[in-house]
Design an enzyme around this catalytic site. Structure first.
Site, PDB file in Angstrom:
ATOM      1  CG  PHE A   1      31.137 -12.411  -5.753  1.00  0.00           C
ATOM      2  CD1 PHE A   1      31.759 -11.444  -4.306  1.00  0.00           C
ATOM      3  CD2 PHE A   1      30.505 -11.920  -6.781  1.00  0.00           C
ATOM      4  CE1 PHE A   1      31.096 -10.205  -4.345  1.00  0.00           C
ATOM      5  CE2 PHE A   1      29.985 -10.443  -6.207  1.00  0.00           C
ATOM      6  CZ  PHE A   1      29.844 -10.037  -5.403  1.00  0.00           C
TER       7      PHE A   1
ATOM      8  CD  GLU B   1      31.076 -19.416 -11.832  1.00  0.00           C
ATOM      9  OE1 GLU B   1      29.752 -21.112 -12.087  1.00  0.00           O
ATOM     10  OE2 GLU B   1      30.447 -18.175 -12.314  1.00  0.00           O
TER      11      GLU B   1
ATOM     12  CG  PHE C   1      31.214 -16.905  -8.009  1.00  0.00           C
ATOM     13  CD1 PHE C   1      30.639 -16.743  -6.680  1.00  0.00           C
ATOM     14  CD2 PHE C   1      30.959 -15.943  -8.714  1.00  0.00           C
ATOM     15  CE1 PHE C   1      29.540 -16.537  -6.663  1.00  0.00           C
ATOM     16  CE2 PHE C   1      29.932 -15.074  -8.329  1.00  0.00           C
ATOM     17  CZ  PHE C   1      29.609 -15.618  -7.158  1.00  0.00           C
TER      18      PHE C   1
ATOM     19  CG  HIS D   1      28.220 -13.372  -3.080  1.00  0.00           C
ATOM     20  ND1 HIS D   1      26.896 -14.050  -3.147  1.00  0.00           N
ATOM     21  CD2 HIS D   1      28.362 -13.597  -4.194  1.00  0.00           C
ATOM     22  CE1 HIS D   1      26.525 -14.788  -3.503  1.00  0.00           C
ATOM     23  NE2 HIS D   1      27.190 -14.363  -4.621  1.00  0.00           N
TER      24      HIS D   1
ATOM     25  CD  GLU E   1      30.182 -15.826 -13.892  1.00  0.00           C
ATOM     26  OE1 GLU E   1      29.393 -15.613 -12.640  1.00  0.00           O
ATOM     27  OE2 GLU E   1      30.697 -16.977 -13.947  1.00  0.00           O
TER      28      GLU E   1
END
Ligand SMILES: Cc1ncc(C[n+]2csc(CCOP(=O)(O)OP(=O)(O)O)c2C)c(N)n1
Lengths: 324, 323
Positions: B81, B58, B84, B127, B29
């Site tokens: 991150f 993902e 994810f 996160h 991304e």
């Protein structure tokens, strides 16, 4: 599109090989000669065969838990498949995979898979690799109606569409995901219409008509090979047998479909249908069909003997093959 | 030697490896504009075929990286991150990790994943998590956690060349960390721990961002006459048990510092290995320093309380030494 007689007869033989192989696997499973779960695709041979016949050696496929047919249609060897199903060292995966995980990378078979929908992103990536390598190989992902409700399906169609990847998504809609009728858990009657959401062609074919499947697949594969992107093909078919061999051990006496429905579909047997089609066109006669059936039976018996004669893996092999 | 930041070191590794092998390519991304900076400029350098912005998808792109690796390419896939990864767990843990084994050694899956982990300061729990421990229990994956620019470069280059799936976890707070990186070809083998500071009184095994924190503590304690040996495993899988145990043999006392939540952490695994294989070497119980077993909180006050940092490392060392 005209299909050559040789190819038609080869497809006929492939369907017979799948049928005979899986009937034998089913019976061996019932007889407890095979460990673990076995999912067979009896009655669905036309979809695997018609698609497989559109591929060349360097093309690749991803398959599913119900994958014997896909593998055979891509050239998988019956003896090594059978040995794998027996969990023997002579099997394709040296007994580490079993029925749900047979692979033959040399034939472009990236593996059956125990996770519903998992093959779609992998096939998409395999198609991406072809692009990166500057090759025109195509990857086909076989999957069921159930997988079409997984996020992996949607994400893969989108990714393949935006990057115009050479992948064909071949959905075999056999009416059920385990014991749940597809139409009760799917937002649309035809999974093929979901292609529209991703701006790619979606096509419905009679999944019990191997000629129709092949024509649709050949077109989609040619399109992918030309660099024009992915296609979603939905083969409407039906699962004659249980979700898993011996399913009543799972669901007891519970019923999820009518006998009459199964009978109706048995009457639409893809193999009988092709015999009729070939006969009507004067392309083959009953003795050809009998000869093929006999040869295939012998081949499957030889595969069973190969599997039985193959040793079990040495327990020492347990730690092998984890890393390169 | 060249002085550079952690992020610059990663970028060098990416450029060198992409120049070396035309089958490597980058996907993830916003890798074009580069959220964390490491991939910035690579699109201009290598073009759209090899530097690909993916959709926010993902399962799709992580799985595609796995498939591309199986089919002969060498993808470097960025997962922004590390939390994810949870969205794509199947593709990492059931597919990438298992397909070689399950296919009897047929599949070769040379995929590298990069992800940023750890507490960044009020990024809140989704996160901020340290997630490598979640992969430690999945056979078939290699896990690297660089702690400084030199290792960031050397480990990433080795990861990319490795024919197995490797995840490189980069602590979010380390991006600007400066350090010397050897000039020329610099590889750090996977499975080789490093003594980041030699010492005699106690061994402090530290992972990722805990290394620089532990080094700071060691420096401080040196003023009090306490000599801390700081050992960085650098990769959690494979784990260089030998170097860790050799250090424990020297000092007889050990703490393991890990930013992950304590329960089931990499620190727990390392502590278990030392207890099992190094019991006779020890003069004191193994002590783990890790974060509280609560999701990383948002409020700075709470986050400071939850996440293990210098203070926790120092008090653990003092406790074990009775100092
Ligand atoms: C991710 C995942 N969820 C659930 C299952 C259990 N499961 C195995 S086969 C199956 C049904 C799949 O249906 P479909 O995709 O239509 O294929 P079919 O079995 O009909 O050939 C399910 C739910 C699984 N293997 N993987």
């Amino acid at each position: 599109m005209e299909i050559e007689r040789d190819k038609l007869l080869a497809m006929y033989r492939t369907m017979r090989r799948i049928r005979c192989f899986e009937e034998r696997v089913r019976d061996l499973s019932i007889a407890n000669e095979i460990p673990g779960f076995v999912h067979v695709s009896i009655g669905e041979e036309a979809s695997a065969t018609g698609v497989g016949a559109a591929l060349r050696l360097t093309d690749r496929i991803t398959s599913t838990h119900r994958g014997h047919g896909h593998l055979i249609a891509k050239g998988g060897r019956l003896d090594r498949m059978m040995a794998e199903i027996f969990g023997r060292r002579g099997g394709y995966c040296k007994g580490k995979g079993g029925s749900m995980h047979i692979a033959d990378f040399a034939l472009g078979i990236l593996g059956a898979n125990g996770i519903v929908g998992a093959g779609l992103p992998i096939a998409t990536g395999s198609a991406l690799a072809a692009v990166i390598q500057g090759r025109d190989d195509v990857t086909v992902s076989f999957f069921g109606d159930g997988a079409a409700n997984e996020g992996a399906f949607h994400e893969s169609l989108n990714l393949a569409a935006i990057w115009k990847l050479p992948v064909v998504f071949a959905c075999e809609n056999n009416g059920f995901g385990e014991f749940t009728p597809a139409q009760t858990v799917t937002s649309v009657a035809d999974i093929a219409v979901r292609a529209q959401a991703y701006g790619i062609p979606g096509q419905i074919v009679d999944g019990n008509d191997v000629v129709a499947v092949h024509q649709a697949a050949a077109e989609a594969v040619a399109r992918a090979r030309r660099g024009e992107g992915p296609t979603l093909i939905e083969c409407k078919t039906y699962r004659w047998e249980g979700h898993v061999v011996g399913e009543h051990a799972m669901i007891g006496t519970g019923q999820y479909r009518e006998r009459a429905e199964i009978e109706q579909w048995r009457a639409r047997c893809p193999i009988a249908r092709m015999e009729k089609w070939l006969t009507e066109r004067g392309l083959a006669t009953a003795d050809v069909f009998e000869a093929v059936a006999g040869e295939v039976r012998a081949e499957v018996e030889a595969a069973v003997e190969f599997a039985r004669a193959s040793e079990s893996p040495d327990p020492k092999e347990v730690a092998e093959d984890l890393f390169v | 030697m060249a002085l550079m930041t952690f992020i610059q070191a990663i970028q060098e590794a990416l450029i060198e490896e992409m120049e070396r092998d035309p089958l490597t390519f980058l996907m993830g991304e916003d890798v074009v504009l580069a959220v964390f900076g490491a991939t910035r400029g690579l699109y201009e350098r290598f073009g759209p075929m090899r530097v690909r912005n993916t959709p926010i998808s993902e399962i799709g792109f992580v799985g595609a990286a796995v498939g591309a690796a199986m089919a002969g390419a060498r993808p470097i896939c960025e997962v922004e991150f590390a939390s994810f990864f949870y969205c794509a767990f199947d593709q990492v843990c059931n597919q990438a990790a298992k397909l070689r084994y399950m296919s009897g050694g047929q599949a070769k899956i040379p995929v590298t994943f990069r992800a940023v982990y750890g507490s960044a300061g009020s990024a809140a729990a989704q996160h901020s998590e340290t997630v490598y421990s979640q992969f430690l229990n999945v056979p078939g994956l290699k896990l690297a956690v660089p702690s400084d620019p030199a290792d960031a470069k050397g480990l990433l280059k080795s990861a990319i060349r490795d024919d197995n799936p490797v995840i490189v976890f980069e602590h979010v707070g380390l991006g600007g960390l400066r350090g010397e990186v050897p000039e020329g070809e610099h590889l750090v083998a996977l499975g080789q721990a490093a003594i980041k500071r030699p010492g005699t009184d106690i061994t402090a095994i530290a992972i990722g961002a805990m290394v620089s924190r532990t080094l700071a503590v060691a420096e401080k304690l040196a003023a009090d006459g306490i000599s801390v040996e700081v050992v960085d495993p650098r990769t959690l899988m494979p784990l260089d048990e030998e170097t860790l145990l050799a250090s424990v043999a020297k000092t007889s006392r050990v703490i393991v510092a890990d930013e992950a939540h304590l329960r089931g952490s990499a620190a727990s695994e390392i502590a278990a290995i030392i207890a099992e294989k190094g019991f006779d070497l020890l003069d004191a119980p193994v002590k783990r320093v890790a974060s509280l077993d609560v999701p990383v909180p948002f409020s700075p006050v709470l986050e400071q309380r939850a996440v293990a940092r210098e203070a926790a490392i120092e008090s653990a060392i003092r406790e074990l030494l009775g100092a």
